[in-house]
Design an enzyme around this catalytic site. Structure first.
Site, PDB file in Angstrom:
ATOM      1  N   HIS A  54       0.825  -1.220   0.000  1.00  0.00           N
ATOM      2  CA  HIS A  54       0.000   0.000   0.000  1.00  0.00           C
ATOM      3  C   HIS A  54       0.862   1.274   0.000  1.00  0.00           C
ATOM      4  O   HIS A  54       0.347   2.358  -0.298  1.00  0.00           O
ATOM      5  CB  HIS A  54      -1.020  -0.019   1.151  1.00  0.00           C
ATOM      6  CG  HIS A  54      -0.510   0.454   2.470  1.00  0.00           C
ATOM      7  ND1 HIS A  54      -0.148  -0.405   3.477  1.00  0.00           N
ATOM      8  CD2 HIS A  54      -0.310   1.699   2.954  1.00  0.00           C
ATOM      9  CE1 HIS A  54       0.260   0.304   4.526  1.00  0.00           C
ATOM     10  NE2 HIS A  54       0.169   1.575   4.235  1.00  0.00           N
TER      11      HIS A  54
ATOM     12  N   ASP B 254      -0.444  -7.424   1.788  1.00  0.00           N
ATOM     13  CA  ASP B 254       0.138  -6.074   1.771  1.00  0.00           C
ATOM     14  C   ASP B 254       1.662  -6.164   1.941  1.00  0.00           C
ATOM     15  O   ASP B 254       2.209  -5.890   3.010  1.00  0.00           O
ATOM     16  CB  ASP B 254      -0.507  -5.250   2.896  1.00  0.00           C
ATOM     17  CG  ASP B 254      -0.153  -3.774   2.823  1.00  0.00           C
ATOM     18  OD1 ASP B 254       0.447  -3.351   1.818  1.00  0.00           O
ATOM     19  OD2 ASP B 254      -0.472  -3.058   3.800  1.00  0.00           O
TER      20      ASP B 254
ATOM     21  N   GLY C  36       2.810   6.391   8.733  1.00  0.00           N
ATOM     22  CA  GLY C  36       4.224   6.665   8.460  1.00  0.00           C
ATOM     23  C   GLY C  36       5.138   5.520   8.849  1.00  0.00           C
ATOM     24  O   GLY C  36       6.304   5.494   8.480  1.00  0.00           O
TER      25      GLY C  36
ATOM     26  N   SER D 248       4.176   2.361   8.197  1.00  0.00           N
ATOM     27  CA  SER D 248       3.869   1.298   7.243  1.00  0.00           C
ATOM     28  C   SER D 248       5.090   0.847   6.471  1.00  0.00           C
ATOM     29  O   SER D 248       5.945   1.664   6.117  1.00  0.00           O
ATOM     30  CB  SER D 248       2.842   1.770   6.226  1.00  0.00           C
ATOM     31  OG  SER D 248       1.577   1.717   6.796  1.00  0.00           O
TER      32      SER D 248
HETATM   33  N1  ARG Z   1      -1.201   2.308   7.202  1.00  0.00           N
HETATM   34  C1  ARG Z   1      -0.321   3.088   8.014  1.00  0.00           C
HETATM   35  C2  ARG Z   1       0.763   3.714   7.165  1.00  0.00           C
HETATM   36  O1  ARG Z   1       0.562   3.841   5.994  1.00  0.00           O
HETATM   37  C3  ARG Z   1       0.230   2.306   9.170  1.00  0.00           C
HETATM   38  C4  ARG Z   1      -0.832   1.613   9.913  1.00  0.00           C
HETATM   39  C5  ARG Z   1      -0.399   0.961  11.149  1.00  0.00           C
HETATM   40  N2  ARG Z   1      -1.376   1.317  12.116  1.00  0.00           N
HETATM   41  C6  ARG Z   1      -1.433   0.840  13.337  1.00  0.00           C
HETATM   42  N3  ARG Z   1      -2.295   1.316  14.151  1.00  0.00           N
HETATM   43  N4  ARG Z   1      -0.619  -0.125  13.708  1.00  0.00           N
HETATM   44  O2  ARG Z   1       1.781   4.207   7.631  1.00  0.00           O
END
Ligand code: ARG
Length: 234
Positions: free
Chosen positions: A28, A79, A178, A180
């Site tokens: 993603h 992902d 951030g 991810s």
């Molecule tokens: N999707 C988020 C990103 O693009 C990270 C998600 C992780 N979230 C969490 N609560 N562990 O950086």
């Protein structure tokens, strides 16, 4: 760590070096600029996000391979993405940059305490990246717990066997925006293994809302096959 371009380059995601020219991240992370590799800079040895660190090096990217079944089984499924660093600059492993081991295929991690690292938001509402790399210890939950309705069950994205839930159920410790693509790293026999890739969550650090990670052990075959298709040995 990856940076994608707006006017200049800005922080987008984390990643983990697994071999000389291979970095594992989340699929993603490449939604914004679908596979326009010229708009990506990959930084190894990063520590302070807005300061040029002594051991930090930028690299061009030759190719990004998202998992072919990304989003096939729900918006966060499969992902994971493999990044091939361009040959133009030479990657040197040193005290600040070295590859992390892949887990044994099918490796179990429930009950273990692991480390999640990154420059992501320090709270759900901060809206700014951490200036210095942060790390948090989180326990890996078993899938049955994570699938409970009071936890992350009954949602648009089912908790698949190819995911890992990790976090403190009372809240307060988690990855966030951030982070991810970055690693969930666990020690095993004195070595660090990459068990998870930061993928998604429901907010950040909320009570009974652990973070969800791509389970790397479920993708070791895909990683090995993709690496060799890219002409890289693992
Ligand atoms: N999707 C988020 C990103 O693009 C990270 C998600 C992780 N979230 C969490 N609560 N562990 O950086």
């Amino acid at each position: 760590m990856l940076d994608t371009e707006k006017l200049t380059f800005e922080h987008q995601c984390g990643g983990a070096v697994i071999a000389e020219r291979l970095v594992l991240s989340a699929a993603h992370c490449f939604d914004k600029h679908p596979l326009q590799v010229e708009r990506i800079r990959l930084v190894m040895g990063e520590h302070r996000l807005n300061i040029q660190d002594k051991h930090e090096h930028r690299f061009l990217v030759e190719k990004v391979v998202p998992h072919p079944e990304f989003r096939k089984n729900g918006p966060h499924s499969n992902d994971i993405a493999l990044i091939l660093v361009a040959r133009s600059n030479h990657v040197q492993f040193n005290s600040h940059v070295r590859p992390i081991c892949l887990p044994d295929a099918g490796a179990e991690s429930a009950g273990r305490w692991c480390a999640v690292t990154g420059w992501g938001y320090q709270t759900e509402s901060t809206e700014s990246f951490a200036p210095v790399l942060r790390a948090a210890a989180v326990p890996v939950l078993d899938l049955a717990t994570c699938r409970k309705d009071q936890i992350l069950g009954g949602r648009q994205q089912a908790i698949l066997d190819s995911m890992i839930c990790a976090g403190i159920l009372s809240g307060g410790v988690d990855a966030c925006k951030g982070d991810s693509g970055g690693p969930l790293a666990c020690t095993h026999g004195g070595r660090w293994q990459l068990h998870g890739v930061v993928s998604w969550g429901a907010g950040c650090g909320r009570r009974a809302r652990p973070g969800v990670y791509t389970r790397v052990a479920a993708y070791v075959d895909w990683i090995t096959r993709t690496a060799s298709a890219l002409g890289h040995r693992l």
